[in-house]
Design a protein around this motif. Structure first.
Motif, PDB file in Angstrom:
ATOM      1  N   PRO A  45       0.827  -1.196   0.000  1.00 39.72           N
ATOM      2  CA  PRO A  45       0.000   0.000   0.000  1.00 39.72           C
ATOM      3  C   PRO A  45       0.871   1.260   0.000  1.00 39.72           C
ATOM      4  O   PRO A  45       1.926   1.281   0.627  1.00 39.72           O
ATOM      5  N   LEU A  52      11.422 -12.263   9.812  1.00 38.75           N
ATOM      6  CA  LEU A  52       9.958 -12.229   9.830  1.00 38.75           C
ATOM      7  C   LEU A  52       9.360 -13.100   8.740  1.00 38.75           C
ATOM      8  O   LEU A  52       8.218 -13.530   8.831  1.00 38.75           O
ATOM      9  N   ASN A  53      10.116 -13.322   7.670  1.00 37.14           N
ATOM     10  CA  ASN A  53       9.589 -13.971   6.470  1.00 37.14           C
ATOM     11  C   ASN A  53       8.348 -13.262   5.938  1.00 37.14           C
ATOM     12  O   ASN A  53       7.365 -13.886   5.524  1.00 37.14           O
ATOM     13  N   VAL A 113       5.758  -7.066   5.059  1.00 33.49           N
ATOM     14  CA  VAL A 113       4.901  -6.281   5.943  1.00 33.49           C
ATOM     15  C   VAL A 113       4.322  -7.216   6.997  1.00 33.49           C
ATOM     16  O   VAL A 113       3.551  -8.110   6.673  1.00 33.49           O
ATOM     17  N   ASP A 114       4.703  -7.060   8.240  1.00 38.46           N
ATOM     18  CA  ASP A 114       4.143  -7.849   9.331  1.00 38.46           C
ATOM     19  C   ASP A 114       4.390  -7.092  10.634  1.00 38.46           C
ATOM     20  O   ASP A 114       5.277  -7.429  11.419  1.00 38.46           O
ATOM     21  N   PRO A 115       3.596  -6.034  10.866  1.00 38.27           N
ATOM     22  CA  PRO A 115       3.856  -5.184  12.028  1.00 38.27           C
ATOM     23  C   PRO A 115       3.791  -5.949  13.356  1.00 38.27           C
ATOM     24  O   PRO A 115       4.624  -5.721  14.237  1.00 38.27           O
ATOM     25  N   SER A 116       2.832  -6.868  13.486  1.00 42.73           N
ATOM     26  CA  SER A 116       2.731  -7.608  14.751  1.00 42.73           C
ATOM     27  C   SER A 116       3.958  -8.485  14.948  1.00 42.73           C
ATOM     28  O   SER A 116       4.520  -8.552  16.047  1.00 42.73           O
ATOM     29  N   GLY A 117       4.372  -9.149  13.881  1.00 36.82           N
ATOM     30  CA  GLY A 117       5.569  -9.980  13.962  1.00 36.82           C
ATOM     31  C   GLY A 117       6.787  -9.139  14.287  1.00 36.82           C
ATOM     32  O   GLY A 117       7.625  -9.519  15.116  1.00 36.82           O
ATOM     33  N   ALA A 118       6.888  -7.961  13.652  1.00 35.49           N
ATOM     34  CA  ALA A 118       8.030  -7.085  13.892  1.00 35.49           C
ATOM     35  C   ALA A 118       8.057  -6.656  15.351  1.00 35.49           C
ATOM     36  O   ALA A 118       9.113  -6.592  15.987  1.00 35.49           O
ATOM     37  N   SER A 143       6.901  -0.976   8.172  1.00 37.56           N
ATOM     38  CA  SER A 143       6.092  -0.176   9.084  1.00 37.56           C
ATOM     39  C   SER A 143       7.013   0.346  10.178  1.00 37.56           C
ATOM     40  O   SER A 143       8.140  -0.107  10.316  1.00 37.56           O
TER      41      SER A 143
END
Lengths: 395, 308
Positions: free
Chosen positions: A44, A195-196, A199-204, A225
């Motif tokens: 995005p 993270l694989n 975009v993975d804000p929760s994982g980050a 992010s």
């Protein structure tokens, strides 16, 4: 006789002037026709990461060139690239199409085979064609500069890197960061978590927390992010923004950032397309690998602020012994290195030998500079890197 | 060293397990009344976007949580309308709700993407209680108030379900709606209320993600959590207390996939909750398995008065 000559002169004049008018008309018509450039983003636009950085570049060229019209589509997965290109070519008359993600490479090539008249530029890939060029803004130099600062400021001698995918690009960034750390703080280690996902804000966030639990007190990352930045700040750790300046998300914790400036590359490409330097026949060897010197990358906490002033004194209080500069504080060292890498004739690179990887394999001989191809395909890990490292070359 | 490690992990487990727990508690009520709602993911993400938007505009994160609950509740009524009143297939209706939620949230959330939120629900440390060895460090140091709310809700919702007449009413509607109907229970109303409860709690779970856990809005930020909730509901055999254990287990797996990365393949740990979600959906589709897990008898069956 004379009359006849007179006649032929007049008719020649008329023909020439008609030709001139015709040509200039054609030229003017060409001038009036706007160049149409389409951009395809993987994420995005408002992700404040990778796709945002590209869109800032798009806005830049749209502002600079009055003859340019641009449009974009966001959130395009590799499987949707070809149909998006179909649309760009058939419905929007795109002259130039930029595909901005590594995963867009193969669909771009097959679309280029279908649309021979359209010019394509693919970001971060290695496949080219007569109508497909490639480009990339290298951030590794700025990661090295961030590493210098991280090495100087860590109190636990443990730094963290939250990586997206273990691709050569991300590994190059991590290695450059590690080289910087090692230069000012040989005792410090760099702990990597993957993270694989881009975009993975929760994982980050969770990965950052996991590293904080392991006493890591400074972070760099590749994720689209500000999650790592914000989580680091919550835990009193510093970090470096990635792709975009993110100072406003963490005014305490954002020390600086490695920022892409795609606008410089887009400007050069579109200028050359417009004036006919690049055509749909001659892009086979056109590959942009632009760095600090070309203004395609920058060290930035936010525009106009290289380093967060809150950290300035701390950086100045740490001094190191440099073979070239003698005793120098880390703040000045960062500025000197920046100067060296910004100069027309670059006199420094993070990857200069002798350099071994963490398996003990020699990667660069004494005084040897890493080549474009070596950096492009880098898979090894610098000795102070700890943690998993997929596809690591065996000793 | 080991103690520190365990304490740190458990503390993070709570933070990540909380949204799972909240939504699971709601889904348990919904399913106990006989309505399977596969729209948890959709309700969660609608809660997340509305909470963020409200907190961003008004500057009040608690108002954001309230709006998240209401949004989730309203979304669940849509499922209620289709599956209870119109008696359509619950699976299809729930799936539709998930897709609708993901799409709508992306649309409305566009302007909020990547915006920093000044007012968030911040972590707190409870004085005195935080001095308790181990337990205090896990529970009462730097935890989010919503974590406490979720934990306190668990025994309350368990008590209501198993020890009050309201709970008996709910369960009887889920076990045998026609018997409940002949006993004078308004099956239609009970089911709507339970579905609504599920919606509110899913909305809260989403709100927690966007204004407490992260705090930020990202398109698709629930990232499949709603499906984990469906799985948790089944593995908890529709029991709130077991739901708490399950949510903590899934939370731990998520955190450990980063914590243990140098030693254990993260893909393996990260896959386990999702893998179990697949198994759960398989269980749902086999009648006998479902029975042996203790599923409400009338789960997935629309109630039509006068039919057996």
């Amino acid at each position: 006789m004379l009359e006849k000559k007179w006649h032929s002169t007049i008719s020649l004049l008329v023909i020439v002037s008609l030709l001139v008018i015709g040509f200039s008309g054609a030229i003017m018509a060409q001038e009036r026709d706007k160049l149409k450039a389409g951009f395809i983003y993987v994420g995005p636009v408002e992700d404040y990461g990778y796709s945002k950085a590209h869109d800032v570049g798009r806005e830049h060229v749209e502002e600079v060139f009055p003859w340019l019209e641009t449009f974009y589509v966001e959130n395009v997965a590799p499987s949707d690239v070809e149909s998006t290109i179909d649309q760009f070519v058939n419905n929007r008359d795109a002259d130039v199409i930029f595909t901005t993600s590594y995963g867009h490479m193969n669909p771009t090539i097959s679309a280029a085979e279908k649309y021979e008249d359209t010019i394509f530029f693919h970001c971060s890939g290695y496949k080219r064609r007569k109508n497909v060029g490639t480009y990339f803004s290298g951030l590794y130099q700025t990661y090295y500069l961030s590493g210098l600062m991280a090495g100087a400021l860590t109190e636990t001698d443990k730094l963290g890197y939250v990586g997206a995918f273990p691709t050569p690009e991300v590994k190059r960034h991590i290695n450059a960061f590690a080289v910087g750390i090692h230069e000012v703080n040989p005792d410090a280690t760099l702990h990597v978590r993957w993270l694989n996902a881009w975009v993975d804000p929760s994982g980050a966030k969770e990965a950052t927390q996991a590293l904080v639990e392991e006493d890591v007190d400074g972070f760099a990352y590749t994720e689209d992010s500000p999650a790592v930045l914000q989580t680091a700040e919550e835990n009193g750790a510093f970090s470096f923004a990635h792709y975009n300046p993110m100072y406003r998300f963490a005014e305490e914790g954002a020390l600086s950032g490695q920022v892409s400036k795609w606008g410089a590359i887009y400007q050069d490409i579109l200028y050359k397309v417009y004036y006919g330097v690049y055509t749909n026949e001659n892009l086979n060897d056109v590959d942009y690998w632009w760095l600090l010197k070309e203004d395609a990358a920058a060290l930035q906490a936010k525009p106009g602020m290289k380093i967060n002033p809150k950290y300035e004194d701390a950086l100045k209080s740490v001094t190191v012994q440099d073979t070239h500069f003698g005793e120098i504080n880390v703040y000045d060292l960062v500025m000197k290195r920046l100067e060296q890498m910004n100069a027309d004739r670059v006199t420094f690179d993070p990857f200069i030998g002798p350099m071994e990887d963490r398996q003990g394999i020699q990667r660069l001989k004494d005084g040897e500079w890493a080549t474009h191809d070596e950096l492009w395909q880098i898979q090894w890990a610098y000795p102070n890197i700890k943690g998993p490292w997929p596809d690591e070359p065996e000793a | 060293m080991i103690e520190e490690w365990v304490v740190g992990t458990l503390s993070r487990t709570l933070a990540y397990g909380t949204p799972l727990l909240l939504a699971t508690l709601g889904e348990i009520y919904s399913e106990r009344s006989g309505v399977l709602n596969l729209g948890v993911e959709g309700m969660m993400i609608l809660g997340a976007v509305s909470a963020f938007a409200t907190a961003f505009v008004t500057g009040n994160p608690w108002l954001g949580m309230l709006v998240a609950g209401i949004t989730g509740g309203i979304a669940s009524l849509l499922h209620g309308l289709i599956s209870i009143t119109l008696r359509a297939n619950q699976v299809v209706s729930g799936l539709a709700l998930t897709m609708l939620g993901l799409g709508l949230s992306g649309l409305f959330g566009k302007g909020f993407e990547g915006k920093p939120l000044d007012s968030t629900i911040t972590n707190v440390s409870v004085p005195f209680l935080s001095d308790i060895p181990y337990l205090g460090e896990i529970l009462f140091v730097e935890q989010n108030p919503i974590v406490y709310i979720a934990i306190i809700l668990t025994p309350i919702m368990s008590f209501i379900l198993f020890h009050t007449s309201l709970g008996i009413t709910i369960r009887s509607v889920g076990e045998n709606p026609s018997a409940a109907d002949s006993a004078g229970i308004n099956v239609w109303l009970v089911r709507y209320l339970c579905v609504f409860t599920g919606g509110i709690l899913s909305g809260f779970a989403g709100g927690y993600l966007s204004i407490a856990y992260r705090p930020a809005w990202t398109t698709g930020m629930t990232n499949g959590m709603g499906w984990l909730v469906i799985a948790l509901t089944i593995f908890a055999s529709w029991n709130p207390s077991r739901g708490l254990l399950g949510a903590l287990l899934f939370g731990a797996l998520m955190h450990l996939s980063y914590r243990l990365q140098p030693w254990v393949a993260p893909e393996l740990l990260k896959m386990m909750p999702y893998g179990s979600a697949v198994i759960a959906l398989v269980i749902l589709s086999f009648g006998t398995l479902k029975r042996s897990m203790g599923a409400p008898n009338a789960l997935q069956q629309p109630y039509i008065r006068g039919e057996k």
